[in-house]
Design a protein around this motif. Structure first.
Motif, PDB file in Angstrom:
ATOM      1  N   ALA A 299      39.403  34.198  45.287  1.00 12.57           N
ATOM      2  CA  ALA A 299      40.789  33.783  45.549  1.00 12.57           C
ATOM      3  C   ALA A 299      41.368  34.535  46.742  1.00 12.57           C
ATOM      4  O   ALA A 299      42.091  33.958  47.566  1.00 12.57           O
ATOM      5  CB  ALA A 299      41.642  34.018  44.302  1.00 12.57           C
ATOM      6  N   GLU A 300      41.061  35.830  46.844  1.00 10.42           N
ATOM      7  CA  GLU A 300      41.521  36.604  48.002  1.00 10.42           C
ATOM      8  C   GLU A 300      40.916  36.073  49.294  1.00 10.42           C
ATOM      9  O   GLU A 300      41.603  35.925  50.309  1.00 10.42           O
ATOM     10  CB  GLU A 300      41.145  38.070  47.826  1.00 10.42           C
ATOM     11  N   LEU A 301      39.638  35.784  49.267  1.00  9.88           N
ATOM     12  CA  LEU A 301      38.946  35.313  50.471  1.00  9.88           C
ATOM     13  C   LEU A 301      39.407  33.921  50.880  1.00  9.88           C
ATOM     14  O   LEU A 301      39.532  33.611  52.075  1.00  9.88           O
ATOM     15  CB  LEU A 301      37.429  35.302  50.228  1.00  9.88           C
ATOM     16  N   LEU A 302      39.657  33.068  49.885  1.00  5.35           N
ATOM     17  CA  LEU A 302      39.996  31.670  50.151  1.00  5.35           C
ATOM     18  C   LEU A 302      41.498  31.421  50.176  1.00  5.35           C
ATOM     19  O   LEU A 302      41.936  30.281  50.366  1.00  5.35           O
ATOM     20  CB  LEU A 302      39.320  30.778  49.098  1.00  5.35           C
ATOM     21  N   GLN A 303      42.259  32.486  49.927  1.00  9.65           N
ATOM     22  CA  GLN A 303      43.717  32.416  49.976  1.00  9.65           C
ATOM     23  C   GLN A 303      44.256  31.309  49.065  1.00  9.65           C
ATOM     24  O   GLN A 303      44.965  30.400  49.496  1.00  9.65           O
ATOM     25  CB  GLN A 303      44.191  32.223  51.420  1.00  9.65           C
ATOM     26  N   CYS A 304      43.863  31.407  47.814  1.00  2.00           N
ATOM     27  CA  CYS A 304      44.312  30.425  46.822  1.00  2.00           C
ATOM     28  C   CYS A 304      44.574  31.141  45.502  1.00  2.00           C
ATOM     29  O   CYS A 304      44.313  32.343  45.371  1.00  2.00           O
ATOM     30  CB  CYS A 304      43.254  29.337  46.636  1.00  2.00           C
ATOM     31  N   LYS A 305      45.080  30.418  44.538  1.00  2.00           N
ATOM     32  CA  LYS A 305      45.275  30.974  43.213  1.00  2.00           C
ATOM     33  C   LYS A 305      43.917  31.180  42.537  1.00  2.00           C
ATOM     34  O   LYS A 305      42.969  30.445  42.787  1.00  2.00           O
ATOM     35  CB  LYS A 305      46.128  30.032  42.365  1.00  2.00           C
ATOM     36  N   LYS A 306      43.875  32.175  41.665  1.00  2.27           N
ATOM     37  CA  LYS A 306      42.628  32.508  40.983  1.00  2.27           C
ATOM     38  C   LYS A 306      42.071  31.304  40.220  1.00  2.27           C
ATOM     39  O   LYS A 306      40.858  31.045  40.259  1.00  2.27           O
ATOM     40  CB  LYS A 306      42.871  33.676  40.032  1.00  2.27           C
ATOM     41  N   GLU A 307      42.948  30.551  39.563  1.00  2.00           N
ATOM     42  CA  GLU A 307      42.490  29.401  38.762  1.00  2.00           C
ATOM     43  C   GLU A 307      41.982  28.259  39.625  1.00  2.00           C
ATOM     44  O   GLU A 307      41.331  27.333  39.123  1.00  2.00           O
ATOM     45  CB  GLU A 307      43.603  28.915  37.833  1.00  2.00           C
ATOM     46  N   ASP A 308      42.257  28.306  40.931  1.00  3.02           N
ATOM     47  CA  ASP A 308      41.777  27.262  41.843  1.00  3.02           C
ATOM     48  C   ASP A 308      40.548  27.684  42.636  1.00  3.02           C
ATOM     49  O   ASP A 308      40.036  26.921  43.461  1.00  3.02           O
ATOM     50  CB  ASP A 308      42.890  26.885  42.843  1.00  3.02           C
ATOM     51  N   ALA A 309      40.058  28.906  42.394  1.00  2.00           N
ATOM     52  CA  ALA A 309      39.027  29.476  43.263  1.00  2.00           C
ATOM     53  C   ALA A 309      37.717  28.699  43.227  1.00  2.00           C
ATOM     54  O   ALA A 309      37.096  28.467  44.273  1.00  2.00           O
ATOM     55  CB  ALA A 309      38.788  30.935  42.892  1.00  2.00           C
ATOM     56  N   LEU A 310      37.268  28.276  42.050  1.00  2.00           N
ATOM     57  CA  LEU A 310      35.990  27.551  41.982  1.00  2.00           C
ATOM     58  C   LEU A 310      36.089  26.196  42.664  1.00  2.00           C
ATOM     59  O   LEU A 310      35.153  25.771  43.358  1.00  2.00           O
ATOM     60  CB  LEU A 310      35.550  27.383  40.524  1.00  2.00           C
ATOM     61  N   CYS A 311      37.197  25.527  42.493  1.00  2.00           N
ATOM     62  CA  CYS A 311      37.410  24.233  43.150  1.00  2.00           C
ATOM     63  C   CYS A 311      37.453  24.415  44.666  1.00  2.00           C
ATOM     64  O   CYS A 311      36.841  23.632  45.411  1.00  2.00           O
ATOM     65  CB  CYS A 311      38.691  23.599  42.648  1.00  2.00           C
ATOM     66  N   ARG A 312      38.143  25.449  45.104  1.00  2.00           N
ATOM     67  CA  ARG A 312      38.246  25.708  46.544  1.00  2.00           C
ATOM     68  C   ARG A 312      36.886  26.095  47.130  1.00  2.00           C
ATOM     69  O   ARG A 312      36.545  25.711  48.256  1.00  2.00           O
ATOM     70  CB  ARG A 312      39.271  26.815  46.792  1.00  2.00           C
ATOM     71  N   LEU A 313      36.085  26.848  46.362  1.00  5.10           N
ATOM     72  CA  LEU A 313      34.738  27.208  46.807  1.00  5.10           C
ATOM     73  C   LEU A 313      33.889  25.962  47.003  1.00  5.10           C
ATOM     74  O   LEU A 313      33.188  25.820  48.014  1.00  5.10           O
ATOM     75  CB  LEU A 313      34.074  28.141  45.788  1.00  5.10           C
ATOM     76  N   GLU A 314      33.945  25.053  46.047  1.00  5.15           N
ATOM     77  CA  GLU A 314      33.178  23.808  46.152  1.00  5.15           C
ATOM     78  C   GLU A 314      33.593  23.008  47.386  1.00  5.15           C
ATOM     79  O   GLU A 314      32.751  22.450  48.095  1.00  5.15           O
ATOM     80  CB  GLU A 314      33.366  22.979  44.879  1.00  5.15           C
ATOM     81  N   GLU A 315      34.882  22.953  47.657  1.00  5.37           N
ATOM     82  CA  GLU A 315      35.376  22.234  48.838  1.00  5.37           C
ATOM     83  C   GLU A 315      34.875  22.884  50.127  1.00  5.37           C
ATOM     84  O   GLU A 315      34.485  22.200  51.076  1.00  5.37           O
ATOM     85  CB  GLU A 315      36.912  22.221  48.826  1.00  5.37           C
ATOM     86  N   LEU A 316      34.873  24.215  50.158  1.00  7.45           N
ATOM     87  CA  LEU A 316      34.405  24.922  51.348  1.00  7.45           C
ATOM     88  C   LEU A 316      32.922  24.667  51.584  1.00  7.45           C
ATOM     89  O   LEU A 316      32.507  24.370  52.715  1.00  7.45           O
ATOM     90  CB  LEU A 316      34.657  26.428  51.196  1.00  7.45           C
ATOM     91  N   LEU A 317      32.113  24.769  50.534  1.00  2.17           N
ATOM     92  CA  LEU A 317      30.669  24.547  50.677  1.00  2.17           C
ATOM     93  C   LEU A 317      30.388  23.120  51.120  1.00  2.17           C
ATOM     94  O   LEU A 317      29.452  22.874  51.897  1.00  2.17           O
ATOM     95  CB  LEU A 317      29.954  24.850  49.359  1.00  2.17           C
ATOM     96  N   ASP A 318      31.200  22.182  50.657  1.00  2.00           N
ATOM     97  CA  ASP A 318      31.022  20.790  51.069  1.00  2.00           C
ATOM     98  C   ASP A 318      31.308  20.613  52.559  1.00  2.00           C
ATOM     99  O   ASP A 318      30.747  19.720  53.201  1.00  2.00           O
ATOM    100  CB  ASP A 318      31.941  19.882  50.239  1.00  2.00           C
ATOM    101  N   GLN A 319      32.164  21.470  53.105  1.00  2.00           N
ATOM    102  CA  GLN A 319      32.415  21.431  54.545  1.00  2.00           C
ATOM    103  C   GLN A 319      31.251  22.017  55.335  1.00  2.00           C
ATOM    104  O   GLN A 319      30.989  21.603  56.470  1.00  2.00           O
ATOM    105  CB  GLN A 319      33.704  22.204  54.877  1.00  2.00           C
TER     106      GLN A 319
END
Length: 371
Positions: A299-319
């Motif tokens: 969450a710190e690295l992706l600048q998002c809420k902790k509960e959104d971190a796995l979803c945000r990680l998946e979006e980043l890897l897809d990019q």
């Protein structure tokens, strides 16, 4: 109880030329590499040693048939030191070439007592994902059994691991993507492993932060910018190798074995197929355990809420690289259950270092979700 171990001496040079100045290569050395690496980086130095090109003996990841063909070639050579310059295939074959002489891979499959180190081994990785330069593992596909055989013995440790970012700069982007995602998986799985400790966590966390920062930059600036982070990602791969070499990997690697073994999918790509789905299940089963700390880091690295971190990680890897469906590799629907059976029955040592233990039914459910 032994908590942490680093065996190879680790060196870093910016160029192959700098490496040669400190490690001269002699006539009784065996260099194992690939032509696309040799031509631009090594050939200009006119090395006077035995040179073997891995691709002369087969394409793709290492198999018993490929290794046996290399053994027939090198059996006629007199060499005391093995120098591997390449990715995972070159490195794993080089580990076998450093052993006391044997003639067929099946010999060491069937009798591990023959796995004895006899020659000095230097490894220079040219991808940024395997981490194999600092691990005691070698993975060879068994064509006969249509699976991969993972061997983990101290004899497979390199004597020296050498990091040279120059080699990463000409790596095709798709291999950079697969290998660096694989390094991230090594770091995350070892971080979540029940065998992790304060020492492995240091290396795993640093690897996670370096790779995620690189991916954020590449997603923002485009694929052509990735060389800006080549040195950081190469080091991160090494850190992740040190971490998982001590703490192990888990269900992601286990689930990837049948797909990679049967359909010859690159190791990093096959791991990537299962990575996010496994993390989702881990979080569902034990959200308050160590995965909670992992999500805080993400969450710190992706600048998002902790509960959104796995979803945000998946979006980043897809990019960085778009994930596929398992069927896109040729997997058949009837293999959903078959692969789950294989993983559950034959890969318990790998599953044992999963964050939480997964049932055979849960393994099947992941396959079905991703099919």
């Amino acid at each position: 109880m032994e908590k942490f171990k680093i065996v190879p001496e680790i060196y870093e040079y910016m160029t192959f030329k700098e490496f040669l100045e400190e490690f001269p290569i002699h006539t009784d050395d065996l260099l194992l590499t690939q032509r696309f690496i040799y031509a631009p980086f090594i050939e200009p130095f006119h090395l006077n040693c035995h040179i073997v090109f891995q691709e002369d003996f087969g394409e793709g990841e290492p198999s018993d048939e490929m290794v046996d063909a290399v053994l027939q070639k090198t059996d006629r050579l007199d060499y005391n030191r093995v120098i591997a310059v390449g990715g995972g295939t070159v490195i794993d074959i080089a580990k076998l070439l450093s052993l006391k002489t044997f003639h067929y891979t099946e010999e060491i499959f069937n009798d591990p007592s023959k796995i004895k180190k006899e020659r000095e081994l230097l490894i220079i990785p040219t991808t940024c994902g395997t981490g194999s330069e600092v691990t005691r593992s070698a993975i060879i596909a068994s064509i006969k059994k249509q699976t991969k055989v993972r061997m983990a013995y101290d004899a497979f440790y390199a004597d020296k691991a050498i990091l040279i970012p120059e080699f990463i700069h000409t790596l095709p982007y798709r291999f950079f993507a697969y290998s660096s995602i694989d390094a991230l998986i090594h770091a995350v799985e070892s971080y979540l492993s029940p065998k992790s400790n304060a020492y492995t966590d240091l290396f795993a966390e640093h690897a996670i932060k370096s790779i995620i920062n690189a991916f954020v930059g590449i997603a923002k600036e485009g694929q052509e910018s990735r060389n800006k982070w080549a040195r950081d990602v190469l080091r991160a791969s090494n850190y992740a190798g040190i971490s998982f070499g001590n703490a192990g990997c888990g269900a992601v690697h286990a689930l990837a074995f049948p797909l990679s073994g049967r359909y010859h999918v690159a190791h990093g790509e096959s791991n990537y197929q299962f990575f996010c789905a496994v993390l989702d299940l881990y979080y569902e089963k034990d959200a308050k355990g160590k995965i909670s700390r992992l999500l805080f880091i993400l969450a710190e690295l992706l600048q998002c809420k902790k509960e959104d971190a796995l979803c945000r990680l998946e979006e980043l890897l897809d990019q960085i690289w778009k994930i596929k469906k398992l069927r896109d590799f040729g997997m058949q629907e009837e293999e959903i259950e078959e692969f789950a059976d294989e993983v559950y029955e034959e890969l318990q040592p790998v599953l044992a270092t999963s964050y939480v233990q997964l049932s055979r039914e849960e393994l099947e459910a992941i396959n079905r979700k991703l099919f």
